[in-house]
Design a protein around this motif. Structure first.
Motif, PDB file in Angstrom:
ATOM      1  N   THR A 102      14.910  47.407  40.251  1.00  0.00           N
ATOM      2  CA  THR A 102      13.632  47.375  39.527  1.00  0.00           C
ATOM      3  C   THR A 102      12.913  48.720  39.595  1.00  0.00           C
ATOM      4  OG1 THR A 102      12.426  46.546  41.477  1.00  0.00           O
ATOM      5  CG2 THR A 102      13.292  44.902  39.932  1.00  0.00           C
ATOM      6  N   SER A 103      13.299  49.569  40.540  1.00  0.00           N
ATOM      7  CA  SER A 103      12.612  50.853  40.708  1.00  0.00           C
ATOM      8  C   SER A 103      13.198  51.964  39.854  1.00  0.00           C
ATOM      9  CB  SER A 103      12.672  51.283  42.184  1.00  0.00           C
ATOM     10  OG  SER A 103      13.999  51.681  42.535  1.00  0.00           O
ATOM     11  N   ARG A 104      14.378  51.762  39.273  1.00  0.00           N
ATOM     12  CA  ARG A 104      15.103  52.880  38.686  1.00  0.00           C
ATOM     13  C   ARG A 104      14.480  53.398  37.396  1.00  0.00           C
ATOM     14  NH1 ARG A 104      17.605  55.316  42.438  1.00  0.00           N
ATOM     15  NH2 ARG A 104      19.401  55.990  41.222  1.00  0.00           N
ATOM     16  N   ALA A 105      14.033  52.495  36.529  1.00  0.00           N
ATOM     17  CA  ALA A 105      13.431  52.949  35.272  1.00  0.00           C
ATOM     18  C   ALA A 105      12.152  53.731  35.538  1.00  0.00           C
ATOM     19  CB  ALA A 105      13.149  51.762  34.358  1.00  0.00           C
ATOM     20  N   PHE A 106      11.376  53.282  36.538  1.00  0.00           N
ATOM     21  CA  PHE A 106      10.146  53.998  36.873  1.00  0.00           C
ATOM     22  C   PHE A 106      10.459  55.371  37.440  1.00  0.00           C
ATOM     23  CE2 PHE A 106       6.321  54.787  39.525  1.00  0.00           C
ATOM     24  CZ  PHE A 106       5.395  54.800  38.495  1.00  0.00           C
ATOM     25  N   LEU A 107      11.508  55.443  38.288  1.00  0.00           N
ATOM     26  CA  LEU A 107      11.929  56.747  38.809  1.00  0.00           C
ATOM     27  C   LEU A 107      12.369  57.658  37.671  1.00  0.00           C
ATOM     28  CD1 LEU A 107      12.718  58.703  41.087  1.00  0.00           C
ATOM     29  CD2 LEU A 107      14.933  57.533  41.201  1.00  0.00           C
TER      30      LEU A 107
END
Length: 220
Positions: A102-107
């Motif tokens: 879930t964190s990858r797109a924001f990163l």
């Protein structure tokens, strides 16, 4: 019951495909090799791919939980307690993996905006991300290692619906195989390394479903 077990395995196979496609959208670009430092490969991944990959992976990763119920039922007749440990570790692994993905797109969005952020602040953001989120990958690998050990032990003890040769096709061995391909043949490996855990489980569930369809009695 046989139909339910087979259907659960299909859900696991579907998860490996759908989450794999989502993660491929999130991580892959032709420039992925040589741009690992500070997550720079994300600058070559389009915003559209980040968003599409995020939602596809997030909404289908729970299918892995159903898939591990299939693994549990395949192992259960051999040793119910060990099978339950494998099932629990599988749920734990993909809960951790779900939080990470879930964190990858924001990163990726942060990397896209790096020129608009003060360099020192940008580096602190990345360092904090590495500590909070990227460390989950190492935790995931430890869980998969433990899962693989219990998976193989249960099969080798006999009585499961797997042939004993299936013990070698445990997730950690398959994961090492995927990364070996990347280092030996990076022009091929670059397509599967970004989605390594999904490739591992595509092989695992494919072999499991094949054996379930062709084995009527537990192995001895």
């Amino acid at each position: 019951m046989r139909d339910k077990i087979f259907l659960a395995g299909l859900f696991g196979l579907l998860a490996s495909i759908s989450v794999g496609i989502g993660e491929f959208f999130l991580h892959y670009s032709p420039q992925i090799i040589g741009n690992a430092d500070n997550y720079q490969f994300f600058q070559f991944v389009s915003r559209h791919h980040l968003i599409a990959g995020h939602f596809l992976a997030v909404f289908t990763i729970p299918f892995y939980f159903v898939g591990y119920y299939h693994i549990y039922k395949m192992l259960e007749h051999g040793n119910k307690k060990l099978a339950a440990i494998v099932f629990g570790l599988g749920i734990f692994a993909f809960t951790i993996g779900g939080f990470w993905i879930t964190s990858r797109a924001f990163l990726g969005t942060i990397v896209h905006l790096q020129n608009d952020i003060d360099a020192n602040i940008y580096q602190k953001i990345l360092d904090n991300y590495t500590l909070i989120s990227e460390s989950l990958v190492q935790v995931l690998r430890v869980i998969i290692l433990l899962l693989s050990i219990f998976f193989s032990i249960t099969i080798l003890k006999g009585g499961t619906y797997y042939k004993k040769w299936m013990a070698i096709f445990n997730p950690i061995v398959l994961l090492l195989f995927v990364f070996a391909i990347y280092f030996i043949a990076p022009q091929i490996g670059k397509y599967i390394a970004p989605i390594a855990m999904n490739v591992v489980h595509f092989i695992l569930f494919s072999l499991s479903l094949y054996q379930f369809k062709n084995i009527n009695q537990p192995s001895v």
